[in-house]
Write a protein that holds these residues in place. Sequence first.
Motif, short mmCIF file in Angstrom:
data_model
loop_
_atom_site.label_atom_id
_atom_site.label_comp_id
_atom_site.label_asym_id
_atom_site.label_seq_id
_atom_site.Cartn_x
_atom_site.Cartn_y
_atom_site.Cartn_z
N PRO A 75 37.77 -10.71 26.82
CA PRO A 75 37.83 -11.95 27.61
C PRO A 75 39.13 -12.09 28.38
O PRO A 75 39.15 -12.63 29.48
CB PRO A 75 37.70 -13.05 26.55
CG PRO A 75 37.02 -12.41 25.40
CD PRO A 75 37.47 -10.98 25.41
N ARG A 78 38.76 -10.60 31.63
CA ARG A 78 37.93 -11.42 32.54
C ARG A 78 38.71 -12.62 33.09
O ARG A 78 38.34 -13.17 34.12
CB ARG A 78 36.67 -11.89 31.81
CG ARG A 78 35.69 -10.76 31.52
CD ARG A 78 34.31 -11.28 31.24
NE ARG A 78 34.22 -12.00 29.99
CZ ARG A 78 34.08 -11.42 28.81
NH1 ARG A 78 34.04 -10.10 28.72
NH2 ARG A 78 34.00 -12.14 27.71
N ALA A 79 39.77 -13.01 32.40
CA ALA A 79 40.59 -14.12 32.90
C ALA A 79 41.25 -13.74 34.22
O ALA A 79 41.68 -14.60 34.97
CB ALA A 79 41.65 -14.48 31.86
N GLN B 89 33.15 -15.33 32.82
CA GLN B 89 34.35 -16.15 32.61
C GLN B 89 35.05 -15.65 31.34
O GLN B 89 34.43 -14.98 30.52
CB GLN B 89 33.97 -17.64 32.45
CG GLN B 89 33.20 -18.22 33.61
CD GLN B 89 33.96 -18.15 34.92
OE1 GLN B 89 35.17 -18.29 34.95
NE2 GLN B 89 33.24 -17.90 36.02
N PRO B 90 36.32 -16.02 31.18
CA PRO B 90 37.02 -15.52 29.97
C PRO B 90 36.58 -16.25 28.71
O PRO B 90 37.36 -16.95 28.08
CB PRO B 90 38.49 -15.80 30.30
CG PRO B 90 38.47 -16.88 31.31
CD PRO B 90 37.22 -16.75 32.08
N MET B 91 35.29 -16.12 28.40
CA MET B 91 34.80 -16.75 27.17
C MET B 91 34.11 -15.71 26.29
O MET B 91 33.67 -14.67 26.79
CB MET B 91 33.85 -17.91 27.48
CG MET B 91 32.56 -17.50 28.16
SD MET B 91 31.57 -18.94 28.62
CE MET B 91 31.25 -19.68 27.04
N LYS B 92 34.05 -16.02 25.01
CA LYS B 92 33.39 -15.10 24.09
C LYS B 92 31.91 -15.46 24.03
O LYS B 92 31.54 -16.63 24.20
CB LYS B 92 34.04 -15.20 22.71
CG LYS B 92 35.49 -14.78 22.73
CD LYS B 92 36.09 -14.81 21.34
CE LYS B 92 37.52 -14.33 21.37
NZ LYS B 92 38.46 -15.34 21.88
N ARG B 93 31.09 -14.47 23.73
CA ARG B 93 29.66 -14.73 23.76
C ARG B 93 29.22 -15.70 22.67
O ARG B 93 28.29 -16.46 22.86
CB ARG B 93 28.89 -13.41 23.66
CG ARG B 93 29.04 -12.60 24.92
CD ARG B 93 28.01 -11.52 25.01
NE ARG B 93 28.09 -10.87 26.31
CZ ARG B 93 27.17 -10.05 26.78
NH1 ARG B 93 26.10 -9.79 26.06
NH2 ARG B 93 27.31 -9.50 27.96
#
Lengths: 319, 254
Positions: A75, A78-79, B89-93
Amino acid sequence: MSAIVTHDLSKTYKSLGKATVHSLRNVNMEVQENEIYGFLGRNGAGKTTAIKLLTGLIQATKGRAEIFGEDAVLPSARARIGYLPEHPYFYEYLTPRETIAFYGKLRGLSKDAIRKEWLRISEMLFLDEFADRRIRGFSKGMRQRVGLGVALIGNPPLLLLDEPMSGLDPYGRRMVREIMLRLRAEGKTVFFSSHILTDVEEISDRVGILVSGVLAASGRIKDLTAGAQKAVELCCSGLKDEDVNAITARGIECRRGEEHQVTFILPEVAEAPPLIAEIQQKGGMLLSLIPVLESLEDFFTKLQQREQNPSGKDGADHE
Amino acid sequence: MNRIVTIAQNTFRESIRDKVLYVLLFFALATILGSKVLGWISIGQDIKIIKDISLAAMSVFGALIAIFVGATLVYKEMDKKTLYTILSQPMKRYEFVTGKYLGLVALLGVSLIIMAAGSTLYLKIAGAAIGLIWFQAILLIYIKLLLITAFAILLSTVVSPILGALIVFSFYVGGHATDVLRDLPPQFDGTRAKQVLETLYYVIPNLNLFNVQSEAANMVPVTWPYVFYAVAYGISWTLFLLILACLAFERRDV
């Protein structure tokens, strides 16, 4: 540091009762910071698969991808990415303003930061004119603008844009091109896929060409096509029709222009001096002698033909 | 945590717009109000019948909402490709799956409150006494719905909505019949079928544990330890199924 590095990146789809599809095969690619990298390929060449691997939407069968040195599946990688899918889909019942707020929250932005991002993005993409209308009734161009807006939230240093200009009218395409150039001027890296060669040729610093899942070439356009002289155009005037016919009868292509100007197209520069002598002997006057260099389109076509006919003796491998 | 709340809020908002919800809520309230008709033909038992049918309606229609909305929840995002921009997006699944789950159980909570408020008001107007057991029964119905929703979400990450809904429905029916699996007639003694069915008894959660409708209708109290046990049982199964859903979605290509 490189913005994107891939090591033997491969993706194979296997499903019961269907043939195995090698969508991407051992792709080794490097995209530098602060450049516009055009990712070319025909439909189905594997461009979207590569971008999905870079965004962590799908898992690589083999190899890996790094975003600014971090594994693309994390993640935190992805940031640093802003992503525009080929056909951006959003919640239809949200307005652009609500959509930007929704994705801003997913990026961990505060309310104040989201408000500032809206002002910045809506100004850049002219979203204000439909800020509070539901996305449901939007045209392709309007959706694309919202999609770009979502990709820009949080000001990420790397933009991954999948076919950002497809389906747009000339004005929309121009706007997207200008935004990409503006982003590069702001220090961002733009990686975009396309099968529209003129768009790629116009703004890319470097390109990569995918052919059937393989990165067949990568580099600066002028390096990829350098030295590959396609033809020589010899323009003259004052020749009689029968003299022109006598020359074309030998298989030399020609284009007739205004005021008795004729342009002969020769495959090799070595064929030019004898023809120039012949023209002068027949009372003609040489106006120009221009070497025609290979365009990106020619190079792209050659790579496709090489794929279809691997035994052909076409130019060097640029990979 | 903020990302989970954002996804949950959006899921709640999205599900509220789902027509299935309104259809089911309408039928649930119609059934509750229609229970008076059955009350008339069962002389002297009308309050008991109204309570019984009201709780059954909350249970069945709540489960139908959980099954039909839950089984489409993640699949719909994949099908409509809205997942592309969310998961990039910078989130976890697991944050996404948990957010979707919490959004739906919030919706179920609101639906159950509407149904419970409607039936309680109706019973009050009819002059019925409402005891603690009435609210305990509603609480246990909600715990059961949490469990069913978790199973629906798990299936939504791996199969199509129709297949998912069918499996969850079978799970719902099977979960109410686990006593049958345990209390087999003596003819089954020593057979392989008995072993298989007994194993199923332990593998499928016992949904009857949450069923105190008959006690509520007859105003027979149940002890708090029983309620706590049922809640703990339901929450444990729910967490287990949710963890499975998160794991199943973790490496899924979208």
